[in-house]
Design an enzyme around this catalytic site. Sequence first.
Site, PDB file in Angstrom:
ATOM      1  N   SER A  54     -41.428  -3.905  -1.199  1.00 51.83           N
ATOM      2  CA  SER A  54     -42.125  -3.440   0.001  1.00 51.83           C
ATOM      3  C   SER A  54     -42.931  -2.160  -0.171  1.00 51.83           C
ATOM      4  O   SER A  54     -43.659  -1.762   0.745  1.00 51.83           O
ATOM      5  CB  SER A  54     -41.124  -3.250   1.150  1.00 51.83           C
ATOM      6  OG  SER A  54     -40.200  -2.230   0.854  1.00 51.83           O
ATOM      7  N   LYS A  94     -37.569   1.288   9.100  1.00 47.03           N
ATOM      8  CA  LYS A  94     -38.569   2.041   8.331  1.00 47.03           C
ATOM      9  C   LYS A  94     -39.424   2.922   9.243  1.00 47.03           C
ATOM     10  O   LYS A  94     -39.770   4.046   8.864  1.00 47.03           O
ATOM     11  CB  LYS A  94     -39.429   1.076   7.523  1.00 47.03           C
ATOM     12  CG  LYS A  94     -38.659   0.410   6.401  1.00 47.03           C
ATOM     13  CD  LYS A  94     -39.531  -0.440   5.500  1.00 47.03           C
ATOM     14  CE  LYS A  94     -38.714  -0.989   4.334  1.00 47.03           C
ATOM     15  NZ  LYS A  94     -39.522  -1.775   3.399  1.00 47.03           N
TER      16      LYS A  94
END
Length: 364
Positions: free
Chosen positions: A257, A302
């Site tokens: 990611s 996140k």
Amino acid sequence: MPRRTATMLASTLMLIALLCAGVFIPVPYSEMSPGPTVNTLGDHDGEPVLQISGHKTYEASGHLNMTTVRVTSAEYKMNLVEAVYGWLAHDNSVVPHETLYPDGKTEEEATQENAEEFSHSQETAKVAALKALDIPVKSWVVVSTVVKDSPAQGRLHAGDVIKAVDGTTVKKPADVAELVTKHEPGEDTVFTIVPAKEQAAAEKEGRTATKTQQVTITTEASEDAGEKRAIVGISAGTDHTFPFEIDIKLADVGGPSAGLMFALGIYDKLTPGDLTGGKFVAGTGTIDDNGKVGPIGGIGMKTIGAHDKGAQYFLTPADNCAAAAEDTPDGLTLVKVDTIDDALGALKDIRSGKTADLPKCTEG
């Protein structure tokens, strides 16, 4: 004993029993929480995250932070009380255990897979950044993995360069499967390869590998769900030769990611000026060789981690936008991106103060 007292005592004992049950009864869930964020333009553990040699680089200020998620281990047994607390907490997310560890995957297997994905994301980030800068990158199709006890075991090896299958030139990894599955199971297919050792020696000596071999492999029938097809038991990928050295120094991180933020950091280091205009930008997203940004897991964790670190803007994969927008931390602007060009355009608006022009994430 008075009835009222007996009732209260029974209720108390029942509550204690339920609490004890909640503590000791395991439930099939795991927990995610915000992990560290690292500025790809800065240092980590005393050394620059991005180290480039053999090409002119430029100082860059501001932040282009990659973000991470912490997860409980495969062996961790969550109890009911912890699950309920996690569901109620804002900065934690409780998910089914199989979401993080499908098919009974062990901690060691998950760590190995994450490490491989992280390594691959670094390579694709370099390619995407250099392509965005119109800097040529040499690429070729290779054997990525060989399945144990498959027809290819002992015949092909990880790192072998696949030049052709049955005499047809291979230009991309998907070509390999397409050519192999033209056969019926039990038929022979011929691979034209450059052995991995020859390729490595050629790269070290700065020459083009020319020594090829013909390897004949008898196909077998696939055993997965769906229509039976011919396979040899390999997965194909892409390898690259870069015109100068780019090292990404970041340990104890896994998964794919961070690709987008690595690519943007490399781009910033190789161009004059600052992509962020000194602003604090964080983000996430996979990236492929052509700069396409893909979705990731744990988006809510996140954004919280980025906000807590001080981020003002968060570059969000288009496919994660709706989920991220459901609970956006106050003061954090979610910016929708689908390609590296989208991200570069958004950064241009951010540094020039044209924030009204940003493509923002919305719910639904």
